[in-house]
Every structure is written in C-alpha cells, then in structure tokens.
Design an enzyme around this catalytic site. Structure first.
Site, short mmCIF file in Angstrom:
data_model
loop_
_atom_site.label_atom_id
_atom_site.label_comp_id
_atom_site.label_asym_id
_atom_site.label_seq_id
_atom_site.Cartn_x
_atom_site.Cartn_y
_atom_site.Cartn_z
N ASN A 106 -19.29 27.77 -19.41
CA ASN A 106 -19.99 26.63 -18.73
C ASN A 106 -19.67 26.92 -17.29
OD1 ASN A 106 -21.11 25.62 -21.05
ND2 ASN A 106 -19.31 24.50 -21.46
N GLN A 153 -6.99 -1.96 5.41
CA GLN A 153 -6.03 -1.29 4.70
C GLN A 153 -6.89 -0.35 3.56
OE1 GLN A 153 -1.99 -2.77 3.69
NE2 GLN A 153 -2.69 -2.78 1.67
N LYS A 196 -19.92 29.87 -25.51
CA LYS A 196 -20.40 29.08 -24.18
C LYS A 196 -19.57 29.48 -23.15
CE LYS A 196 -23.07 26.26 -23.69
NZ LYS A 196 -22.94 24.80 -23.92
N SER A 221 0.93 -1.21 -0.02
CA SER A 221 -0.23 -0.14 -0.10
C SER A 221 1.12 1.24 -0.12
CB SER A 221 -0.74 0.07 1.27
OG SER A 221 -0.22 -0.13 2.36
N SER A 262 -16.17 26.33 -24.55
CA SER A 262 -16.67 25.08 -25.32
C SER A 262 -15.49 24.74 -26.17
CB SER A 262 -18.10 25.02 -25.71
OG SER A 262 -18.07 24.15 -26.90
N TYR A 284 -7.77 -6.16 14.31
CA TYR A 284 -7.33 -5.82 12.99
C TYR A 284 -7.77 -6.72 12.05
CZ TYR A 284 -4.54 -3.92 9.24
OH TYR A 284 -4.24 -3.58 7.92
N THR A 325 -40.90 27.08 -4.56
CA THR A 325 -41.28 25.53 -4.21
C THR A 325 -41.57 24.72 -5.39
OG1 THR A 325 -43.57 25.64 -3.99
CG2 THR A 325 -42.31 26.32 -1.85
N HIS A 326 -41.19 23.39 -5.48
CA HIS A 326 -41.26 22.75 -6.69
C HIS A 326 -40.69 23.31 -7.82
CE1 HIS A 326 -44.63 20.53 -4.12
NE2 HIS A 326 -44.78 21.91 -4.04
N GLU A 373 -20.55 22.19 -11.46
CA GLU A 373 -21.07 20.85 -12.03
C GLU A 373 -20.16 19.93 -11.42
OE1 GLU A 373 -22.76 21.28 -16.32
OE2 GLU A 373 -20.86 22.45 -16.12
N LYS A 380 -7.79 3.75 3.57
CA LYS A 380 -7.00 4.94 3.50
C LYS A 380 -7.22 5.64 2.09
CE LYS A 380 -3.56 2.88 5.44
NZ LYS A 380 -4.64 2.23 6.32
N1 ARG Z 1 -0.73 -1.05 5.73
C1 ARG Z 1 -1.44 -1.59 6.69
C2 ARG Z 1 -2.80 -0.94 6.96
O1 ARG Z 1 -2.88 0.00 6.27
C3 ARG Z 1 -0.83 -1.39 8.09
C4 ARG Z 1 -1.18 -2.30 9.37
C5 ARG Z 1 -0.77 -3.79 8.93
N2 ARG Z 1 -0.91 -4.53 10.05
C6 ARG Z 1 -0.91 -5.87 9.61
N3 ARG Z 1 -1.38 -6.74 10.88
N4 ARG Z 1 -0.66 -6.56 8.65
O2 ARG Z 1 -3.74 -1.48 7.52
#
Ligand code: ARG
Length: 461
Positions: A285, A322, A283, A23, A277, A317, A155-156, A290, A325
C-alpha cells in the site's frame, strides 16, 4: 516563583484556568530561541548601561549554561511555569539570584514570544526550501534517467495525448519551484526583529534595536511597536505558501497512488515507503503518499484557524494569540516530514514501461495528430476535427487503433488523406512535433532539463 505577575492578585488561578492557559507543554519547543532572545536582550541592556558589564556577562554565561542543559534534556518537564518565558526566567533567577530579576527589564513576553516564533519559523522555512530543492532534484533525476519513456497525458483523467514521462515530472519541478519562490518571499518579508516593541508601545530604555536584530540574525527591525507585537500575518503567509505546496504534493500523491495500483502497474514505490496489510498478504500500500495527501487538509485548516483567531482582535496583544503556536509546530513538522519522505521516496520509484506502452494503445491517443495533419493539407481545423471524429468511429467499429486503419478506408472519409499519414501516426512523431517552448518534444524536454539544472545549480551537487 511560579508566575511572573502575582503582585496585584489575592487568589491564585483556578485549576481549570491553569489547565486552559498554561502553554509550557507546547511552547517549551521555543527554548533555544527564547534563550537566544534573552541573551541578545541582556547584551543590549548592558550596552545601554542598564546592567553593568559584569552583570551582563554573568547573565549571558548563565543562559549559555541553560542552553546546554536543555540540549541534553536534563530539565524535567512538566514545570510549574506558565510558559517557556517564565520557565527560563525562573531558572536564571534560581541560578544567579536577584540579578536574574533584572533580565526582563525593557521587554515583554509580547515582543519576546513573537521574536522567538520568527526565529523558529525562519529556520523551518530555510529547511523547507532546502528539502524542496532535494525533491525537485530527485524529480529532475527521474526525468533525466527516463527521457525516452512515453506515457499517455490526461485531461479529465481520460487519455488525451502522448507526453514524455520526463515532461510530466518536470511539470512538478515547475510547481515546486513556485512554492520555493513563495517561501523565499515569505522569509524575506518576515526578516525583521520586533524586540524593543516591549508590551506594545516600545520601551523607555535606550536599547540598540539594530544590535538586537543583528545579534539574532535578522536583517532589519520592525518599524511600529504595535504592529510588532500583533503581527501574525507572516505566519498566515507561510501557511498560504505551504498549503499550496502541500496541494502539489497531494496531487503527486494521487497520481502515484493511481499509477502504482495493480490495475495500471506503471510504477512500483520502494518497500521503504509502502506498507503491507494485516490481513491481505499480497498488498503493498502507498501509505506515505496517502498520508501526505491526507495531511494537506490539516495545513489549510491551520491557515483558516489562525485567520479566524486574528480576525476579531483589536490591537495589540490578546491572549488568543497564544493559540498560534501549537498549530504552527504541527504544520512545520508536517511540512518537514512530507518533504523529507517525498525527496527520499521519489528516487526509489521503478517505472514499468510495458504497461505504460499498453495504455497508449487505448483512447485513440493520436487523434489530434490526424486533425493537425489534415490542417496541414488545407482543411480548416473545425472540419479536420469532424473528419477525425468519423475516423475514430471507424476505428472503434473495426476494434483497432487509428494507426491500424488502412489508408483506403481513411480515404473513404476524407480524400485529403494520403500515404504520408503514416508519418504522423506514431507516438514519437506526436511527441516531437510539440516543439514549441514548453512542449513535450524530446528536444524541448532536453532543453528544459539543462535550463533547470543551471537555474538551480544542480551541476554543483
Ligand atoms: N504564552 C504567551 C503567548 O504565547 C506569551 C505572551 C503572554 N503575554 C501576556 N500578555 N500574557 O502568547
């Protein structure tokens, strides 16, 4: 050293499993927080006598140096590391040798990653609150500078009753005020340090958890290590708060898009927040509005996504976590960019009074005034409503507004109508008679402008 856990394995991870599980590309964004956590933890280890003072100092100095190197972007990515925690530990070991191998004593990536996340999110929430303040203030200023402008309220999406443009703007100030309060609550509740929870059970080392919390800027420590490492509801709470906030931005976007269409031409958005555009030279925009409207769904999707990730997880855990994030990073960026654009776009909006006035000639915007007039003449409201309906029909037949009907014609429909009807059949009268607290009367809106300015301390701006 590529990973932190090789001891019991004969074979390395398959390439596909590496690709799935590493990660670092996403969580490198937590480098600052991870270094801060390592620094605080090192100090706690030294205080507990697990490291000598000297060792503690060397590690802290190394972490400081590392932070400076990250800040100037010297570190080459991608690294061979699994995640940011492995990366930082590797870099420390490379720098200080065996001493670096002591740094992870008494902590786990499980408590580390969630402490990092809390730190990052608290900063982002504080920033969102400050940007919300900017946005609210810009709406307040628009309201304040255009206190006389009357527009049709809907309204509406049908013309309903006249309201002050300022009243409309202040409606959003209220909405964003609640969003702000929700973010405050969220920030308050998540202000707890999980460090010391270690993998799940707590740690054998006598770490001063209060010191750890203080060092990292938290007010309190978490009270259950298993909850500490598995809790993701603070992220869900944040998502809930910002999905509602994005909803409000989206509603405002929708209105700006409609108002700025040449069909209405009520407002012009500044050049710095509109685009052209590639084919139609005329145009202009409202792309920023949006895009903000379009991003609203993604923020809600993050809530649903994390909700489903956590849903089936036994304590504590699980690697599924993971996945929290990358979504979180997307959402904090979306929230920051959307608020920043809006806070800067709103002051640059031009209001065109003539077409707004013109729109007030449609839809018999004063009809409710006639009914209320009749009530004051002793007609029960239900009958007054009926009579007014007949007057609207009459005006439609004569292709004119209610205020253009002759008193004589009106009296054919109801003998309760007198010459004084002219006093209520003006836009200004319709506005100023709504003088209940929270109504659109000029005086009320003035009062609200003053109240909001004091409440949010904008006089200090
Ligand atoms: N990269 C992991 C996460 O974001 C860190 C924690 C890893 N813990 C584990 N027991 N493998 O969750």
């Amino acid at each position: 050293m590529g990973k932190l856990w090789g001891g019991r394995f004969k074979k390395g991870l398959d390439e596909s499993a590496v690709a799935l599980s590493y990660s670092i590309e996403s969580d490198k964004r937590l480098y600052k927080q991870d270094i801060a956590v390592n620094r605080a933890h090192t100090k706690a280890l030294a205080k507990a006598g697990i490291l000598t003072k000297e060792e503690g100092k060397t590690l802290v100095a190394c972490l400081d140096d590392l932070e400076a190197r990250f800040a100037t972007d010297i570190l080459p990515f991608p690294q061979p590391d699994e995640d940011i925690h492995s990366c930082i530990e590797r870099l420390v070991i490379e720098k200080v040798g065996d001493l670096g191998k002591k740094m992870h004593t008494g902590k786990s990536r499980n408590d580390q990653v969630i402490t990092d996340t809390r730190l990052l999110l608290s900063d982002e929430i504080a920033r969102a609150i400050s940007l919300l303040d900017d946005l609210q203030f810009s709406l307040w200023e628009l309201a304040s500078a255009n206190q006389k402008v009357i527009m049709p309220g809907f309204t509406h999406l049908q013309v309903a009753q006249p309201v002050l443009f300022a009243h409309h703007m202040l409606a959003y100030v209220e909405k964003f005020g609640r969003d702000r309060a929700r973010l405050h609550d969220c920030l308050e509740r998540m202000d707890e340090c999980p460090l010391g929870s270690a993998a799940l059970a707590g740690t054998n080392y006598p770490l001063d958890r209060e010191l750890l919390a203080k060092e990292l800027g938290f007010s309190r420590v978490t009270q259950n290590s298993m909850d500490g490492v598995s809790n993701r509801d603070f992220i869900l709470e944040y998502y809930a708060a910002v999905s509602i906030m994005m909803l409000h931005l989206s509603q405002m976007s929708e209105e700006l898009i409609i108002w700025s269409s040449p069909i209405l031409g009520w407002v012009t958005i500044g050049d710095d927040f509109t685009t052209g555009s590639s084919i139609m030279p005329q145009k202009k925009n409202p792309d920023v509005a949006e895009l903000v409207r379009g991003k609203t769904g993604g923020v809600l999707a993050a809530f649903v996504g994390l909700h489903e990730t956590v849903k089936g997880l036994a304590l504590t855990y699980n690697r599924d976590l993971q996945e929290d994030k990358s979504q979180l990073f997307n959402v904090v960026d979306t929230v920051r960019l959307s608020l920043d654009c809006y806070a800067k776009m709103m002051p640059g909006i031009t209001i065109h009074e003539a077409p707004i006035r013109k729109a007030l000639e449609t839809g018999f915007v004063l009809a409710t005034e006639v009914a209320d007039y009749l009530v004051l003449k002793g007609v029960p409201f239900r009958d007054a409503h009926e009579i007014t309906g007949q007057l609207v029909m009459l005006a439609e037949e004569q292709s004119c507004g209610l205020e253009q009907l002759s008193v004589k014609d009106m009296q054919q429909v109801s003998d309760k109508i007198g010459e004084d009807i002219a006093d209520v059949l003006t836009l200004q009268a319709a506005i100023d008679r709504k003088s209940v607290v929270g109504g659109t009367a000029t005086k009320q809106v003035k009062f609200q402008l003053k109240r909001l300015k004091e409440h949010y301390k904008w006089n200090k701006r």
